[in-house]
Design a protein around this motif. Structure first.
Motif, mmCIF file in Angstrom:
data_model
loop_
_atom_site.group_PDB
_atom_site.id
_atom_site.type_symbol
_atom_site.label_atom_id
_atom_site.label_comp_id
_atom_site.label_asym_id
_atom_site.label_seq_id
_atom_site.Cartn_x
_atom_site.Cartn_y
_atom_site.Cartn_z
ATOM 1 N N PHE A 20 0.821 -1.204 0.000
ATOM 2 C CA PHE A 20 0.000 0.000 0.000
ATOM 3 C C PHE A 20 0.860 1.260 0.000
ATOM 4 O O PHE A 20 0.636 2.185 -0.783
ATOM 5 C CB PHE A 20 -0.936 0.010 1.208
ATOM 6 N N HIS A 21 1.860 1.308 0.884
ATOM 7 C CA HIS A 21 2.688 2.506 0.980
ATOM 8 C C HIS A 21 3.491 2.733 -0.292
ATOM 9 O O HIS A 21 3.739 3.882 -0.688
ATOM 10 C CB HIS A 21 3.597 2.420 2.198
ATOM 11 N N ARG A 39 -4.818 14.410 -2.007
ATOM 12 C CA ARG A 39 -5.308 15.107 -0.820
ATOM 13 C C ARG A 39 -5.112 14.249 0.419
ATOM 14 O O ARG A 39 -5.221 13.028 0.368
ATOM 15 C CB ARG A 39 -6.785 15.446 -0.975
ATOM 16 N N GLU A 40 -4.829 14.909 1.525
ATOM 17 C CA GLU A 40 -4.659 14.190 2.790
ATOM 18 C C GLU A 40 -5.929 13.423 3.145
ATOM 19 O O GLU A 40 -5.866 12.290 3.634
ATOM 20 C CB GLU A 40 -4.306 15.183 3.896
ATOM 21 N N GLU A 41 -7.088 14.033 2.875
ATOM 22 C CA GLU A 41 -8.360 13.373 3.146
ATOM 23 C C GLU A 41 -8.472 12.074 2.344
ATOM 24 O O GLU A 41 -8.865 11.034 2.859
ATOM 25 C CB GLU A 41 -9.510 14.318 2.790
ATOM 26 N N SER A 42 -8.110 12.134 1.045
ATOM 27 C CA SER A 42 -8.178 10.941 0.196
ATOM 28 C C SER A 42 -7.216 9.874 0.686
ATOM 29 O O SER A 42 -7.545 8.679 0.706
ATOM 30 C CB SER A 42 -7.862 11.312 -1.256
ATOM 31 N N ALA A 43 -6.008 10.293 1.077
ATOM 32 C CA ALA A 43 -5.022 9.329 1.564
ATOM 33 C C ALA A 43 -5.528 8.608 2.810
ATOM 34 O O ALA A 43 -5.331 7.398 2.966
ATOM 35 C CB ALA A 43 -3.695 10.040 1.862
ATOM 36 N N ARG A 44 -6.205 9.334 3.711
ATOM 37 C CA ARG A 44 -6.736 8.704 4.921
ATOM 38 C C ARG A 44 -7.841 7.710 4.582
ATOM 39 O O ARG A 44 -7.934 6.634 5.173
ATOM 40 C CB ARG A 44 -7.262 9.769 5.882
ATOM 41 N N ILE A 45 -8.688 8.079 3.616
ATOM 42 C CA ILE A 45 -9.770 7.173 3.219
ATOM 43 C C ILE A 45 -9.194 5.906 2.600
ATOM 44 O O ILE A 45 -9.627 4.793 2.911
ATOM 45 C CB ILE A 45 -10.730 7.879 2.247
#
Length: 368
Positions: A20-21, A39-45
């Motif tokens: 994944f990383h 986006r940080e939001e997308s990365a967290r999702i």
């Protein structure tokens, strides 16, 4: 063959996490040209999705010595002999029904069961396809086909078309009234009456989704300095919030949005309660922390809290984004110009407003 050769569960988890990383840091995760910014939001999702996939592949009851897994997808080995893809397809379908994905985006059906939305199922399959095939490409191995094949079959192939339908779901007037009454039920932090700090937080978050049009991610990203108090609603109270500043998030520029009066009063109540909860909470930059120590609210936890509150009102399919759509319709009904509503919602033009036009009825007064 199994997902991995026999090995301790922690090694299997580490291997999946490494896949994944490697992908999330790669050009493919940032778009076809490789020059975008995820986006940080997308990365967290994406990370939440992949953790659910890992929980399915490496269940807690797995013996330290390894052994057969629930899904047979080895990203670093070529496909096995005949019949392998059929088994992989069955495993992917089992994953979409597995308890590991329960914390992710779900809807409440009329049969009182929670089901993953088709759009989110499609995104899970897309992520599996991208990550595993990125790992295969790095190892110069043949592509893994079952995830992409499923994405092209019903109902998954229709998920994006449904997501782009220009007919957003909104709350009825009765549901809006019930939700506003629910959000404003408590007027003080009184645990004896059931008004714990988390209850106040969760209901205030819903109030901002309906009364200011905030998306869940914007609610979680809201900071104390983004709240402007005094100067609005014709009220001289300097503690009454009246406007929020929404930071740019990669899909919309920084913008400001006014608050409906009822939502402003509820935000004032929450901010007052927050000051009573200790120095760490008070010093947190987040308006809606997840803990008393002031940590940020995670995407799954915020979504679960919102759905729980909507379920309590009997609002089926209680996706939080319905509140944002409802906000837009209510402001257009109140007579506000499309240009203003579009700006409040963070749109750069009025194009997205077209989908709301056929929902408009008689105007209502004021900021709803």
């Amino acid at each position: 063959m199994p997902l991995f050769e026999p090995a301790p569960a922690d090694q299997l988890v580490a291997r999946l996490e490494a896949c994944f990383h490697s992908w999330i840091d790669s050009a493919p995760a940032r778009g076809p040209r490789g020059n975008g910014r995820l986006r940080e939001e997308s990365a967290r999702i994406y990370a939440d999705m992949w953790q659910a996939f890992i929980a399915f592949c490496v269940p807690p009851q797995a013996e330290p010595s390894g052994g057969e897994r629930l899904i047979r997808l080895d990203p670093l080995r070529p496909p096995a002999a005949d019949g392998r893809e059929a088994l992989d397809r069955q495993a992917l379908l089992a994953f979409l029904e597995h308890e590991a994905i329960r914390p992710l985006r779900q809807v409440r059906t009329r049969r009182s069961r929670t089901e993953l939305t088709p759009r989110y199922a499609w995104r899970l399959l897309q992520l599996i396809d991208r990550v595993l095939n990125h790992a295969r490409e790095q190892e110069d191995q043949p592509a893994f086909e079952p995830a992409l094949a499923l994405m092209q079959e019903p109902p998954f192939c229709h998920a994006n078309a449904a997501a782009l339908t220009p007919v957003p779901e909104v709350l009825t007037d009765a549901q809006c009234d019930a939700l506003i009454a629910h959000c404003t039920e408590f007027q003080s932090l009184d645990p004896a009456a059931g008004a714990s700090w988390k209850v106040l937080r969760d209901r205030c978050a819903l109030a901002l989704m309906l009364g200011a049009g905030l998306a869940p991610g914007q609610v979680r990203a809201l900071r104390s300095r983004d709240v402007s108090c005094g100067g609005g609603h014709g009220d001289r109270d300097p503690d009454l919030p009246w406007r929020l500043t929404i930071v740019a998030d990669g899909s919309s520029p920084e913008h400001q949005v006014p608050l409906a009066a009822w939502a402003a009063r509820q935000l004032r109540l929450w901010l007052a309660a927050r000051r009573m909860l200790g120095a760490e909470m008070q010093c947190s930059e987040w308006v809606f922390p997840s803990t008393l120590s002031g940590k940020p609210w995670s995407h799954p936890a915020c979504h679960r809290a919102a759905v729980t509150q909507l379920d309590a009102l009997g609002i089926e399919g209680g996706a939080p984004f319905r509140l944002r759509h409802t906000f837009a319709v209510r402001q257009l009904q109140a007579g506000h110009a499309e240009e203003d509503v579009a700006r409040w919602m963070g749109y750069v033009d009025t194009g997205p407003m077209k989908r709301y036009r056929h929902l408009l009825t008689a105007p209502v007064a004021g900021l709803a």
